[in-house]
Design a protein around this motif. Structure first.
Motif, short mmCIF file in Angstrom:
data_model
loop_
_atom_site.label_atom_id
_atom_site.label_comp_id
_atom_site.label_asym_id
_atom_site.label_seq_id
_atom_site.Cartn_x
_atom_site.Cartn_y
_atom_site.Cartn_z
N LYS A 99 42.50 -6.47 7.86
CA LYS A 99 41.50 -6.07 8.85
C LYS A 99 40.17 -6.77 8.57
O LYS A 99 39.49 -7.23 9.50
N GLU A 100 39.84 -6.87 7.30
CA GLU A 100 38.60 -7.53 6.92
C GLU A 100 38.61 -9.01 7.31
O GLU A 100 37.61 -9.54 7.79
N LYS A 101 39.73 -9.67 7.11
CA LYS A 101 39.84 -11.07 7.51
C LYS A 101 39.55 -11.23 9.00
O LYS A 101 38.81 -12.13 9.41
N ASP A 102 40.15 -10.36 9.81
CA ASP A 102 39.92 -10.43 11.26
C ASP A 102 38.45 -10.19 11.59
O ASP A 102 37.88 -10.85 12.47
N GLU A 103 37.84 -9.24 10.89
CA GLU A 103 36.43 -8.95 11.14
C GLU A 103 35.56 -10.14 10.76
O GLU A 103 34.64 -10.51 11.50
N TYR A 104 35.83 -10.73 9.60
CA TYR A 104 35.04 -11.88 9.17
C TYR A 104 35.21 -13.06 10.12
O TYR A 104 34.25 -13.76 10.45
N ASP A 105 36.45 -13.30 10.56
CA ASP A 105 36.69 -14.39 11.52
C ASP A 105 35.91 -14.16 12.80
O ASP A 105 35.31 -15.09 13.36
N SER A 106 35.90 -12.92 13.27
CA SER A 106 35.20 -12.61 14.51
C SER A 106 33.68 -12.71 14.33
O SER A 106 32.98 -13.21 15.21
N VAL A 107 33.19 -12.25 13.19
CA VAL A 107 31.75 -12.36 12.92
C VAL A 107 31.33 -13.82 12.95
O VAL A 107 30.32 -14.19 13.56
N VAL A 108 32.09 -14.68 12.28
CA VAL A 108 31.74 -16.11 12.23
C VAL A 108 31.86 -16.74 13.60
O VAL A 108 31.02 -17.55 14.00
N GLN A 109 32.89 -16.37 14.35
CA GLN A 109 33.06 -16.92 15.69
C GLN A 109 31.88 -16.59 16.59
O GLN A 109 31.42 -17.43 17.37
N ASN A 110 31.38 -15.35 16.47
CA ASN A 110 30.31 -14.91 17.35
C ASN A 110 28.91 -15.13 16.77
O ASN A 110 27.92 -15.02 17.50
N ASN A 111 28.86 -15.44 15.48
CA ASN A 111 27.57 -15.67 14.81
C ASN A 111 27.71 -16.89 13.90
O ASN A 111 27.56 -16.80 12.68
N PRO A 112 27.99 -18.07 14.47
CA PRO A 112 28.32 -19.25 13.65
C PRO A 112 27.21 -19.71 12.72
O PRO A 112 27.48 -20.41 11.74
N SER A 113 25.98 -19.32 13.01
CA SER A 113 24.85 -19.76 12.17
C SER A 113 24.38 -18.68 11.20
O SER A 113 23.34 -18.85 10.55
N LEU A 114 25.12 -17.59 11.10
CA LEU A 114 24.77 -16.53 10.16
C LEU A 114 25.37 -16.88 8.80
O LEU A 114 26.57 -16.71 8.56
N ALA A 115 24.53 -17.38 7.89
CA ALA A 115 25.01 -17.87 6.60
C ALA A 115 25.66 -16.76 5.78
O ALA A 115 26.65 -17.00 5.07
N PHE A 116 25.13 -15.54 5.86
CA PHE A 116 25.71 -14.42 5.11
C PHE A 116 27.17 -14.21 5.51
O PHE A 116 28.03 -13.94 4.68
N GLY A 117 27.44 -14.35 6.81
CA GLY A 117 28.81 -14.22 7.29
C GLY A 117 29.69 -15.35 6.80
O GLY A 117 30.85 -15.13 6.43
N ARG A 118 29.15 -16.55 6.79
CA ARG A 118 29.91 -17.70 6.29
C ARG A 118 30.28 -17.51 4.82
O ARG A 118 31.39 -17.82 4.39
N ILE A 119 29.32 -17.03 4.03
CA ILE A 119 29.56 -16.83 2.60
C ILE A 119 30.66 -15.79 2.39
O ILE A 119 31.58 -16.00 1.60
#
Length: 276
Positions: free
Chosen positions: A153-173
């Motif tokens: 579930k976390e993987k899906d959430e992280y993928d979605s966060v990055v997809q919708n917030n591609p410039s959010l470095a915290f999400g990328r990390i």
């Protein structure tokens, strides 16, 4: 930063999209104040001193007018970050401490209750990311079947966060750490992790993001044998947070043929070998 992961092959996938809601300027300032406080703990030579600084920050931020007037979710995000950082130093001080389990599971339970109370509401990217951090550190203390479901579930959430917030470095990390430590059979990919760390370096807005994106990317480069770029990134970290003790420790690991990423998953083995 300690990360505990449990990944297994499972024959289903939850597909969803996270569309992040916006916080006010004051609420965003609270998040960045908390990130700054987390980063500055790297100036302290002992976990105990770092924990004391976090306790002082917690008391100060809870008396801050911006915090008092902030929305419930932003307050929860701040508490997630303080609890996780404190837990990391508790773990660094004594990885076998009996205090670890009840401390992190208390926040884990709060996350579950918060989601239940607000199940019809839209959460921010910061909520998913900071809650994911807490859940990762809780996984060694929860049933394996639950850990499996949460990990995916976390993987899906992280993928979605990055997809919708591609410039959010915290999400990328955060996503990079998931992909790095997960086995390939469970969906992990060091290639994706490296790309995310590189993007985080490019997009980092806060000193926290600038520091940790470089820390982790330097260690990917170390494992790749790219020692010159590893050295350059660690030198940049010293400029971002002068006087920090973390880069010295990482250089010590590297000088002894270990990366921070290897150490994270093999702490007892490495410390025994190095006599720490």
């Amino acid at each position: 930063m300690k990360k505990t992961f449990s990944f297994f092959v499972i024959l289903f996938c939850v597909i969803f999209s996270i569309t992040s809601k916006d916080f006010s300027e004051n609420e965003n300032n609270l998040i960045f104040k908390t990130l700054d406080a987390r980063l500055k703990t790297r100036l302290y030579e002992t976990p105990g001193k770092a924990i004391s600084s976090l306790n002082e920050f917690k008391a100060a931020i809870e008396a801050d007018a911006d915090y008092i007037n902030a929305g419930e979710e932003v307050k929860f995000v701040v508490q997630n970050m303080i609890v996780l950082e404190t837990y990391n130093y508790m773990y660094a001080e004594d990885m076998n401490s009996k205090e670890l389990k009840p401390y992190i599971l208390e926040q884990y339970d709060k996350i579950e209750n918060f989601e239940k109370l607000h199940k019809s509401e839209e959460f921010s990217a910061w909520f998913y990311l900071t809650s994911g951090d807490v859940i990762n550190s809780s996984m060694q203390f929860i049933p394996q079947a639950t850990a499996i479901k949460l990990g995916l579930k976390e993987k899906d959430e992280y993928d979605s966060v990055v997809q919708n917030n591609p410039s959010l470095a915290f999400g990328r990390i955060n996503r990079a750490l998931w992909y790095y430590f997960a086995p390939a059979i469970g969906g992990g990919s060091k290639t994706v992790a490296k790309a995310d760390f590189e993007k985080a370096v490019e997009c980092a807005a806060s000193d926290y993001e600038k520091f940790y994106s470089r820390i982790y990317l330097s260690q990917v480069y170390y494992d790749d044998g790219n020692l010159s770029d590893c050295k350059k990134l660690l030198e940049e970290c010293d400029k971002i947070l002068p006087g920090n003790v973390y880069t010295s420790f990482i250089r010590f690991l590297n000088d002894n043929k270990y990366s921070l990423l290897f150490y994270t998953n093999n702490r007892e083995k490495v410390e025994k070998k190095l006599g720490l």
